[in-house]
Design a protein around this motif. Structure first.
Motif, short mmCIF file in Angstrom:
data_model
loop_
_atom_site.label_atom_id
_atom_site.label_comp_id
_atom_site.label_asym_id
_atom_site.label_seq_id
_atom_site.Cartn_x
_atom_site.Cartn_y
_atom_site.Cartn_z
N LYS A 215 0.84 -1.21 0.00
CA LYS A 215 0.00 0.00 0.00
C LYS A 215 0.87 1.26 0.00
CE LYS A 215 -4.37 1.43 1.70
NZ LYS A 215 -5.57 0.92 1.22
N PHE A 216 2.02 1.21 0.63
CA PHE A 216 2.95 2.33 0.69
C PHE A 216 4.35 1.84 0.35
CE2 PHE A 216 -0.40 3.38 3.78
CZ PHE A 216 -0.77 4.64 3.34
N LEU A 217 5.14 2.69 -0.37
CA LEU A 217 6.53 2.37 -0.70
C LEU A 217 7.42 3.51 -0.22
CD1 LEU A 217 6.36 1.01 -4.37
CD2 LEU A 217 6.74 -0.30 -2.29
N GLY A 218 8.58 3.18 0.23
CA GLY A 218 9.60 4.16 0.57
C GLY A 218 9.27 5.00 1.78
N GLU B 143 13.37 13.00 -0.64
CA GLU B 143 14.12 12.06 -1.47
C GLU B 143 13.25 10.91 -1.99
OE1 GLU B 143 17.24 10.77 1.14
OE2 GLU B 143 17.87 12.84 1.54
N ARG B 144 12.06 10.77 -1.47
CA ARG B 144 11.18 9.64 -1.79
C ARG B 144 10.81 9.59 -3.27
NH1 ARG B 144 6.46 9.73 2.04
NH2 ARG B 144 8.19 9.55 3.49
N TRP B 145 10.48 10.73 -3.89
CA TRP B 145 10.08 10.73 -5.29
C TRP B 145 11.22 10.25 -6.19
CZ3 TRP B 145 6.69 9.69 -8.51
CH2 TRP B 145 6.67 10.18 -9.83
N GLN B 146 12.44 10.68 -5.89
CA GLN B 146 13.58 10.23 -6.69
C GLN B 146 13.77 8.71 -6.56
OE1 GLN B 146 15.33 12.28 -8.87
NE2 GLN B 146 16.04 10.28 -9.57
N PHE B 147 13.62 8.19 -5.36
CA PHE B 147 13.72 6.74 -5.13
C PHE B 147 12.65 6.00 -5.95
CE2 PHE B 147 11.70 3.25 -2.74
CZ PHE B 147 12.71 2.31 -2.77
N LEU B 148 11.41 6.51 -5.94
CA LEU B 148 10.32 5.85 -6.67
C LEU B 148 10.58 5.89 -8.18
CD1 LEU B 148 7.27 7.15 -4.61
CD2 LEU B 148 8.14 4.79 -4.68
N LYS B 149 11.06 7.03 -8.70
CA LYS B 149 11.36 7.13 -10.14
C LYS B 149 12.48 6.17 -10.54
CE LYS B 149 12.06 11.57 -10.70
NZ LYS B 149 12.27 12.90 -11.27
N ASP B 150 13.49 6.08 -9.67
CA ASP B 150 14.64 5.22 -9.96
C ASP B 150 14.24 3.74 -10.01
OD1 ASP B 150 16.24 7.44 -10.08
OD2 ASP B 150 17.07 7.19 -8.04
N ASN B 151 13.25 3.36 -9.23
CA ASN B 151 12.84 1.96 -9.17
C ASN B 151 11.61 1.65 -10.02
OD1 ASN B 151 14.64 0.59 -7.10
ND2 ASN B 151 14.08 2.49 -6.07
N ALA B 152 11.10 2.62 -10.76
CA ALA B 152 9.89 2.43 -11.57
C ALA B 152 10.24 1.87 -12.94
CB ALA B 152 9.15 3.75 -11.72
N ASP B 153 9.31 1.13 -13.55
CA ASP B 153 9.47 0.66 -14.92
C ASP B 153 9.22 1.81 -15.90
OD1 ASP B 153 10.02 -2.06 -14.30
OD2 ASP B 153 7.90 -2.29 -13.77
N ALA B 154 8.35 2.75 -15.52
CA ALA B 154 8.05 3.92 -16.36
C ALA B 154 7.41 4.99 -15.48
CB ALA B 154 7.10 3.53 -17.49
#
Length: 143
Positions: free
Chosen positions: A3-6, A13-24
């Protein structure tokens, strides 16, 4: 699916982490649920906006009343003018008129200040008796 990540990563810094680990990364629309603080802020904003709207509505009502008062005499005059135009005449109330008795025609004529015949009627019995003034009168119609 979590339900929640990071959540253990600082918010900046959370948005950068999510973008780095996203497929798109895609733009989509979704419904965001408010937390209690956000909901309280929305309620406070609603109160402020409602107060402002109320103030403006009161101001508008006062201005409309002022306009209504300014328009009232003009609308009354307009109605009177429309009535005069429609009828092609107007009723004149309580104006002094000269009454001339025409004994030979048995009629009484009433003339306004311009000398216009505005009303005529048969002579009443109490008006039948000629006076010295009416015998010697010249109305301008005789030669």
């Amino acid at each position: 699916m979590d339900k929640f990540l990071g959540q253990d990563i600082p918010e900046k810094e959370r948005w950068q982490f999510l973008k780095d680990n996203a497929d798109a990364v895609e733009r989509i629309g979704y419904t965001h649920r408010f937390n209690p603080d956000e909901l309280a802020q929305k309620k406070e904003s609603l109160a402020e906006v409602s107060i402002t709207i109320n103030d403006i509505e009161i101001e508008k009502k006062e201005a409309m009343e002022e306009f209504k008062e300014r328009l009232k005499p003009l609308n009354e005059e307009k109605q009177e003018l429309l009535e005069h135009i429609k009828k092609g005449s107007e009723f004149v109330d309580n104006e002094e008129c000269a009454k001339i008795l025409y004994h030979e025609e048995k009629m009484a004529g009433f003339y306004n200040r311009l000398g216009e015949l505005v009303y005529s009627r048969p002579i009443m019995p109490q008006e039948m008796q000629k006076t010295v003034f009416s015998i010697n009168r010249k109305t301008g119609t005789e030669s």
